[in-house]
Design a protein around this motif. Structure first.
Motif, mmCIF file in Angstrom:
data_model
loop_
_atom_site.group_PDB
_atom_site.id
_atom_site.type_symbol
_atom_site.label_atom_id
_atom_site.label_comp_id
_atom_site.label_asym_id
_atom_site.label_seq_id
_atom_site.Cartn_x
_atom_site.Cartn_y
_atom_site.Cartn_z
ATOM 1 N N UNK A 87 11.219 4.048 -1.785
ATOM 2 C CA UNK A 87 10.396 3.593 -2.902
ATOM 3 C C UNK A 87 9.701 4.727 -3.633
ATOM 4 N N UNK A 88 9.023 5.606 -2.885
ATOM 5 C CA UNK A 88 8.249 6.670 -3.532
ATOM 6 C C UNK A 88 9.125 7.491 -4.483
ATOM 7 N N UNK A 89 10.359 7.767 -4.044
ATOM 8 C CA UNK A 89 11.279 8.534 -4.886
ATOM 9 C C UNK A 89 11.448 7.872 -6.254
ATOM 10 N N UNK A 136 0.788 -1.234 0.000
ATOM 11 C CA UNK A 136 0.000 0.000 0.000
ATOM 12 C C UNK A 136 0.819 1.283 0.000
ATOM 13 N N UNK A 137 2.068 1.243 0.500
ATOM 14 C CA UNK A 137 2.815 2.498 0.626
ATOM 15 C C UNK A 137 3.804 2.708 -0.507
ATOM 16 N N UNK A 150 5.582 6.069 0.272
ATOM 17 C CA UNK A 150 6.540 6.077 1.372
ATOM 18 C C UNK A 150 7.868 5.456 1.027
ATOM 19 N N UNK A 151 8.722 5.417 2.052
ATOM 20 C CA UNK A 151 10.039 4.825 1.875
ATOM 21 C C UNK A 151 9.906 3.325 1.625
#
Ligand code: HEC
Ligand code: HEC
Ligand code: HEC
Ligand code: HEC
Ligand code: HEC
Ligand code: HEC
Length: 415
Positions: A333-335, A274-275, A279-280
């Protein structure tokens, strides 16, 4: 014998330099042998595991276009860039790539960032060889899969011959070495001082003879080279495998299949992880997420029963962690997935085909850096980058890559 042996030391030197040269030639030969012999045969293997499900070596369209004549259609540099990252090429606006994409929409070829330039050259060599009209008419008639198996013999026999030649060469060189050694030994006896002043051959002790042998510079040279060779090889093999767990695919407590869920049923990755865009950490789904479906689906299955048990006893399912960077490195991860728009598959491989989760990339620092050097920043529709791009364009003709925005700075990845 009545030759003048005054120049004996010169001969010794000469034999040593011959040996050095022989060894260097051997190493170079072995090196070129390895890269040549792999060519089409290795390319064939890669092609059949990575490309064959979508491409034929004929004109025929499978999921992607037939690859016959691809080496004439496009140059090598373009092909290497394309195969490593088609999405990047399409989004960079390359006219050929965008036209191709338009034709095959909505399918997009996946990227193969882990293939080296040599791997790709090998694949292209195989395509060239396999699509050649020779070797029986069945190649063209066989269509997708059989087409690639027909020319197997053709690609393997030359490398077999090469091995024989190489081994023969090696034997000859060793013989030459042996003869040289014998020559040196005979000569050293011939120039030994007259009997009387020193012990004769017969009276020499074993120890003295041993000394004579170890004092032989040619022999020392051989031993030294062998030693250097072994040490260098061991060191390199060791260095490349330290802490790398590529291919790690542990057994999980529940037989969860990505192939079934993400592949066949096409559940989005972020439904469970989900993140991953926010998120990281991507996060591993809790049992509750499984229950969204398995409250109804396959309740009777023993594997699904394990989910119920986890919920009833309020103990989390103990999934075995597959990917794991050391604590000294920071990865977000988001990056990458959101800002950088890198596909999950670029780093994790074809997850949607994995029955059991497996680590496909090496996750080494070299791997991160390598991608940062090559990958263009996804600046399109991202106002944040407008100024940076303008600035970059003034100083360089190259596109803006991750390396240009600090992607190689130690502190970005290390606290
Ligand atoms: C999942 C299917 C798929 C796989 C696997 C795949 N490709 Fe492709 N390939 C495509 C599609 C589809 C296109 C057409 C362009 C597009 O829509 O992305 C394409 C285009 C190409 C092209 C350009 C062809 C042309 O006519 O200009 C080359 C070259 C190519 N692929 C090579 C490879 C190689 C080499 C591999 C294996 C390492 C591979 N592909 C694996 C689907 C795939
Ligand atoms: C239905 C839920 C679900 C979906 C959909 C799903 N996953 Fe997973 N994923 C899991 C579970 C459960 C695990 C832990 C068990 C395992 O490793 O197989 C996992 C593990 C992983 C891991 C390894 C984590 C580790 O331990 O290092 C990766 C990588 C991953 N998933 C990527 C993906 C990608 C990419 C997709 C989309 C193509 C995807 N997943 C879709 C449930 C899901
Ligand atoms: C969006 C719906 C959905 C979610 C969420 C989901 N699954 Fe599934 N799962 C399915 C479907 C559909 C099947 C296939 C059922 C069939 O074969 O009839 C399945 C099959 C399975 C099977 C194989 C069962 C068997 O015996 O054949 C296992 C194991 C499984 N899921 C585990 C999990 C786990 C663990 C999670 C949570 C991480 C999860 N699933 C989340 C839809 C889902
Ligand atoms: C740029 C490479 C890269 C991309 C793109 C990427 N991952 Fe990862 N992924 C990693 C690395 C590296 C780790 C190990 C992280 C760690 O150990 O701290 C990881 C770990 C994971 C894990 C294990 C749990 C965690 O968060 O550490 C899951 C699950 C996962 N990835 C899923 C995904 C999914 C789903 C996508 C696509 C939406 C994706 N990843 C895209 C590199 C990537
Ligand atoms: C497949 C390519 C790829 C791989 C592999 C990859 N990255 Fe990246 N990385 C990117 C892209 C693209 C960006 C740019 C995102 C953006 O626009 O900010 C990025 C950005 C970053 C940034 C931010 C840089 C900055 O100056 O803002 C960090 C930190 C980073 N990556 C760490 C890592 C680490 C650590 C690894 C290895 C575990 C890794 N990356 C592997 C593609 C990759
Ligand atoms: C793009 C991300 C990234 C950048 C930039 C980066 N590193 Fe790393 N580094 C990593 C990752 C990931 C690891 C852990 C993986 C490994 O051990 O190979 C690592 C590991 C290391 C290690 C430990 C090696 C070991 O064997 O444990 C050292 C030391 C190191 N980096 C130094 C540096 C220095 C110095 C710089 C700057 C010149 C730098 N790194 C820049 C990602 C990066």
């Amino acid at each position: 014998m009545h030759t003048d042996f005054g120049d004996f030391s010169l001969l010794k030197m000469y034999s040593r330099s011959v040996i050095n040269r022989v060894v260097i030639v051997l190493i170079v030969l072995l090196g070129s042998y390895r890269s040549q012999a792999q060519d089409a045969a290795k390319g064939k293997e890669l092609f059949s595991t990575l490309c064959q499900q979508c491409h034929a070596v004929t004109d025929e369209k499978v999921i992607g276009p037939g690859l016959k004549g691809i080496n004439q259609r496009r140059d090598e540099a373009w092909l290497i860039k394309w195969i490593k990252n088609p999405q990047a090429m399409i989004s960079s606006g390359d006219p050929y790539a965008t036209a191709l994409y338009a034709k095959f929409q909505p399918v997009v070829m996946q990227s193969f960032p882990d293939l080296s330039d040599d791997d790709i050259k090998n694949i292209l060599a195989h395509v060239e060889e396999a699509s050649a009209p020779a070797k029986g008419g069945d190649a063209a008639a066989g269509g997708t899969n059989t087409a690639t198996t027909a020319p197997a013999a053709a690609s393997e026999s030359p490398s077999g011959l090469f091995t024989v030649v190489l081994v023969a060469l090696l034997v000859v060189m060793l013989l030459v070495l042996g003869v040289l050694l014998v020559l040196v030994t005979i000569l050293s006896k011939a120039v030994a001082p007259a009997p009387g002043t020193e012990p004769t051959e017969q009276t020499k002790s074993f120890y003295q003879r041993l000394k004579a042998v170890t004092g032989n510079s040619a022999l020392r040279s051989i031993v030294l080279w062998l030693f250097v060779f072994v040490v260098v090889k061991q060191t390199f093999d060791g260095l490349y495998s330290v802490g790398v767990s590529q291919g790690y695919a542990p057994k999980q407590p529940i037989a969860f299949s990505h192939k079934l869920h993400a592949g066949q049923y096409q559940i989005n990755c972020n439904y469970c992880h989900t993140a991953v865009y926010k998120g990281k950490l991507a996060t591993i789904p809790s049992a509750n997420i499984c229950m969204n479906c398995h409250g109804e689906i396959k309740r009777e299955s023993p594997e699904i029963q394990k989910i119920y048990k986890a919920i009833e006893t309020d103990t989390p399912i103990e999934w075995v962690r597959v990917h794991n960077l050391p604590d000294l490195a920071y990865f977000n991860h988001a990056q990458h997935t959101n800002v950088g728009q890198v596909q999950c598959q670029t780093c994790h491989g074809e997850v949607e085909k994995m029955e059991v989760m497996e680590q496909r990339s090496s996750l080494t620092m070299g791997w991160c850096i390598d991608c940062h050097r090559k990958t263009e920043v996804a600046t399109k529709d991202n106002a944040y980058y407008d100024k940076l791009v303008a600035l970059h364009k003034k100083g360089s003709k190259e596109p803006l890559r991750v390396a240009n925005i600090g992607g190689l700075e130690c502190s970005k990845c290390h606290y």
